[in-house]
Design an enzyme around this catalytic site. Structure first.
Site, PDB file in Angstrom:
ATOM      1  N   LYS A 112     -24.036 123.213  -2.220  1.00  0.00           N
ATOM      2  CA  LYS A 112     -23.458 124.552  -2.367  1.00  0.00           C
ATOM      3  C   LYS A 112     -22.050 124.619  -1.772  1.00  0.00           C
ATOM      4  CE  LYS A 112     -27.588 125.936  -3.650  1.00  0.00           C
ATOM      5  NZ  LYS A 112     -28.007 126.651  -4.824  1.00  0.00           N
TER       6      LYS A 112
HETATM    7  C1  LIG Z   1     -31.007 121.468  -2.128  1.00  0.00           C
HETATM    8  C2  LIG Z   1     -31.055 122.142  -3.453  1.00  0.00           C
HETATM    9  N1  LIG Z   1     -31.333 121.418  -4.536  1.00  0.00           N
HETATM   10  C3  LIG Z   1     -31.396 121.965  -5.752  1.00  0.00           C
HETATM   11  C4  LIG Z   1     -31.198 123.320  -5.936  1.00  0.00           C
HETATM   12  C5  LIG Z   1     -31.243 123.865  -7.314  1.00  0.00           C
HETATM   13  O1  LIG Z   1     -29.958 124.187  -7.780  1.00  0.00           O
HETATM   14  P1  LIG Z   1     -29.753 125.248  -8.931  1.00  0.00           P
HETATM   15  O2  LIG Z   1     -30.286 126.545  -8.432  1.00  0.00           O
HETATM   16  O3  LIG Z   1     -28.298 125.282  -9.152  1.00  0.00           O
HETATM   17  O4  LIG Z   1     -30.529 124.779 -10.081  1.00  0.00           O
HETATM   18  C6  LIG Z   1     -30.905 124.128  -4.830  1.00  0.00           C
HETATM   19  C7  LIG Z   1     -30.669 125.584  -4.936  1.00  0.00           C
HETATM   20  O5  LIG Z   1     -30.686 126.219  -5.918  1.00  0.00           O
HETATM   21  C8  LIG Z   1     -30.810 123.527  -3.566  1.00  0.00           C
HETATM   22  O6  LIG Z   1     -30.477 124.240  -2.495  1.00  0.00           O
HETATM   23  N1  LIG Z   2     -31.362 127.161  -4.049  1.00  0.00           N
HETATM   24  C1  LIG Z   2     -30.555 128.284  -3.787  1.00  0.00           C
HETATM   25  C2  LIG Z   2     -31.067 129.498  -4.482  1.00  0.00           C
HETATM   26  C3  LIG Z   2     -29.971 130.320  -4.987  1.00  0.00           C
HETATM   27  O1  LIG Z   2     -29.319 129.682  -6.002  1.00  0.00           O
HETATM   28  P1  LIG Z   2     -27.829 129.937  -6.414  1.00  0.00           P
HETATM   29  O2  LIG Z   2     -27.351 128.588  -6.745  1.00  0.00           O
HETATM   30  O3  LIG Z   2     -27.888 130.867  -7.546  1.00  0.00           O
HETATM   31  O4  LIG Z   2     -27.048 130.530  -5.290  1.00  0.00           O
HETATM   32  C4  LIG Z   2     -30.463 128.417  -2.293  1.00  0.00           C
HETATM   33  O5  LIG Z   2     -30.667 127.416  -1.631  1.00  0.00           O
HETATM   34  O6  LIG Z   2     -30.200 129.463  -1.761  1.00  0.00           O
END
Ligand SMILES: Cc1ncc(COP(=O)(O)O)c(C=O)c1O
Ligand SMILES: N[C@@H](CCOP(=O)(O)O)C(=O)O
Length: 466
Positions: A112
């Site tokens: 993120k």
């Molecule tokens: C460590 C981790 N892996 C994978 C994901 C999945 O990513 P996305 O929500 O973009 O599919 C998240 C959060 O969403 C995450 O925090």
């Molecule tokens: N896995 C995310 C959940 C939120 O997803 P986002 O990518 O839409 O912000 C988290 O760890 O908070």
């Protein structure tokens, strides 16, 4: 570049407008009116650039007139200067075919940071152009929260209210949020799941009482700027393995479909992507949707990969919109049906369009454990449970042997030490920069899982829009 809503009923905005708006006023998600394309020669010319420069080149067509190229480059240089690895997102080879792209070298140890470090700077830049204050309301299953808080803590003209499901994030994840004591940061633990928190956030964007008083902003991947920044590392990785002359496949641990949608965007821009493998844990709405066409919300089951404990995947709407011929009215009807019944069937065009590029797999608890163990015993690498879902899916995907498969390593293993230790007997330690996390004071309020309670708290603490 103009941004349009997937539901066709909101005004088109430029990049600055879409970034500050977060969610479109008709409840849809902003997408670029068209995908910028890079020719093979243009892609080849990107090879070897430092990450910050690559980022500015890839993002420039999306940013349009909202920033000059030079200013954009200054911001990417500042954002990625905070990463602990010079390559920003280093790529490691695990065996003949399997590669792992480490996305966890930012300040909060998850992918993120790649987008949120930059989004914090975009907010500051755009807010400095007006008298506006921004009230960010976000939902987190563990990682978005800390990355967003790190990106905006202490910044002027921004308050951040971050909702997490009480007791359903790891201790490290919780502390990374709640130990930030800056006065503009509000952590809220709610009763319920991430999906409940995400639904409240979306509802606030359409609550005219709240939007009349506060400029509500988004840090979740409903905000287009998040995804735009994530497109860059698909290019960075593929270029290292021979793009544009050699296609590569990606396996992406998935929850809200943001990260893997960024891979789809990279493919639309001309990057040769052989396959996108969508890896879920047992919260498998996306695996079911892609393999059977049935997108129906199940109940959320807590797992060792808590950040993927999600059963409504916001960004899937962006894919369905694009594959369904970009018909906003039809998309609004399809989503209204989903919101009313918690279920929908993909159309034939959506199913066939998705099948051309995507495949999916679901990792259960044993799959995660055995994959963490495999990575440790065969490659000498500790991986976190989310990455394990991706690597499990990558190894099971049946991609032809000549095509490299890159798994996105989305979190540092030390964020989930118990799961890693259970599988390997080795407890990963936190990097020195967050080493005193367990000695810091925490600040967090607990609220019932109702929209009214959250809205009242936000209204009582946020700064009015101007
Ligand atoms: C460590 C981790 N892996 C994978 C994901 C999945 O990513 P996305 O929500 O973009 O599919 C998240 C959060 O969403 C995450 O925090
Ligand atoms: N896995 C995310 C959940 C939120 O997803 P986002 O990518 O839409 O912000 C988290 O760890 O908070």
């Amino acid at each position: 570049m103009e941004y349009i809503s997937t539901r066709g009923g909101a005004p088109a905005l430029d990049f600055e407008g879409a970034t500050l708006a977060g969610l479109a006023s008709d409840g849809g998600l902003y997408v670029p009116r068209e995908w910028p394309r890079f020719s093979p020669d243009e892609i080849a010319a990107l090879a070897g650039l430092p990450y910050a420069e690559l980022a500015a080149r890839i993002m420039a067509p999306f940013v349009g007139d909202s920033l000059t190229y030079d200013r954009l480059l200054e911001l990417t240089t500042q954002a990625y200067g905070r990463f602990a690895h010079k390559a920003v997102t280093p790529l490691k080879q695990f065996d003949e075919q399997q590669w792992v792209l480490e996305l966890f070298h930012g300040p909060t140890l998850a992918f993120k940071d790649v987008a949120l470090q930059l989004l914090g700077l975009f907010f500051e830049e755009f807010l400095s152009r007006s008298d506006r204050n921004l009230t960010i309301v976000g939902a987190t299953s563990g990682d978005t929260g800390s990355a967003a808080i790190d990106a905006v803590a202490g910044r002027e003209k921004v308050d951040i209210f971050m909702l997490h499901p009480q007791g359903r994030v790891s201790d490290v994840q919780r502390r990374q949020m709640t130990t930030v004591l800056a006065p503009n940061v509000y952590n809220i633990a709610i009763e319920g799941s991430f999906d409940d928190a995400q639904a409240m956030v979306k509802r606030m964007f359409n609550d005219t009482d709240m939007t009349g008083r506060f400029a509500i902003g988004a840090v979740n991947s409903i905000n287009w700027a998040r995804l735009m920044a994530q497109v860059v590392y698909y290019f960075a990785a593929a270029l290292q393995l021979g793009a544009p002359h050699r296609p590569v496949a990606f396996s992406v641990p998935t929850g809200n479909f943001g990260d893997v949608f960024a891979g789809y965007v990279a493919a639309k821009m001309g990057l040769p992507v052989a396959r996108l493998i969508v890896a879920t844990n047992v919260n498998d709405i996306l695996h079911r949707a892609l393999s059977t066409g049935d997108y129906s919300q199940g109940t959320v089951t807590p797992t060792a990969a808590p950040s993927m404990d999600i059963q409504v995947s916001s960004n899937f709407e962006r894919l369905l919109f694009d594959l369904g011929g970009r018909d906003g009215k039809a998309m609004a009807e399809q989503m209204a049906g989903f919101e009313a019944t918690k279920a929908m069937q993909l159309t034939n065009a959506q199913r066939e369009g998705a099948a051309a590029l995507f495949q999916s797999a679901r990792a259960d608890a044993d799959d995660m454990t055995s994959t963490i163990r495999w990575a440790w015993e065969n490659c000498g690498e500790l991986i976190d449970p989310h990455t394990a879902c991706g690597l499990f899916a990558a190894r099971a995907a049946g991609i032809d042997a000549a095509t490299p498969v890159i798994t996105l390593a989305t979190a540092h293993p030390a964020k989930f030490p118990e799961a890693v230790e259970r599988s390997t007997g080795h407890r990963p330690s936190l990097p020195a920069r967050v080493g005193d996390l367990f000695d810091r004071e925490e600040k967090c309020v607990a609220l019932p899982g109702t929209y009214e309670a959250v809205a009242e708290f936000v209204a009582g603490h946020a700064t009015p829009k101007a």
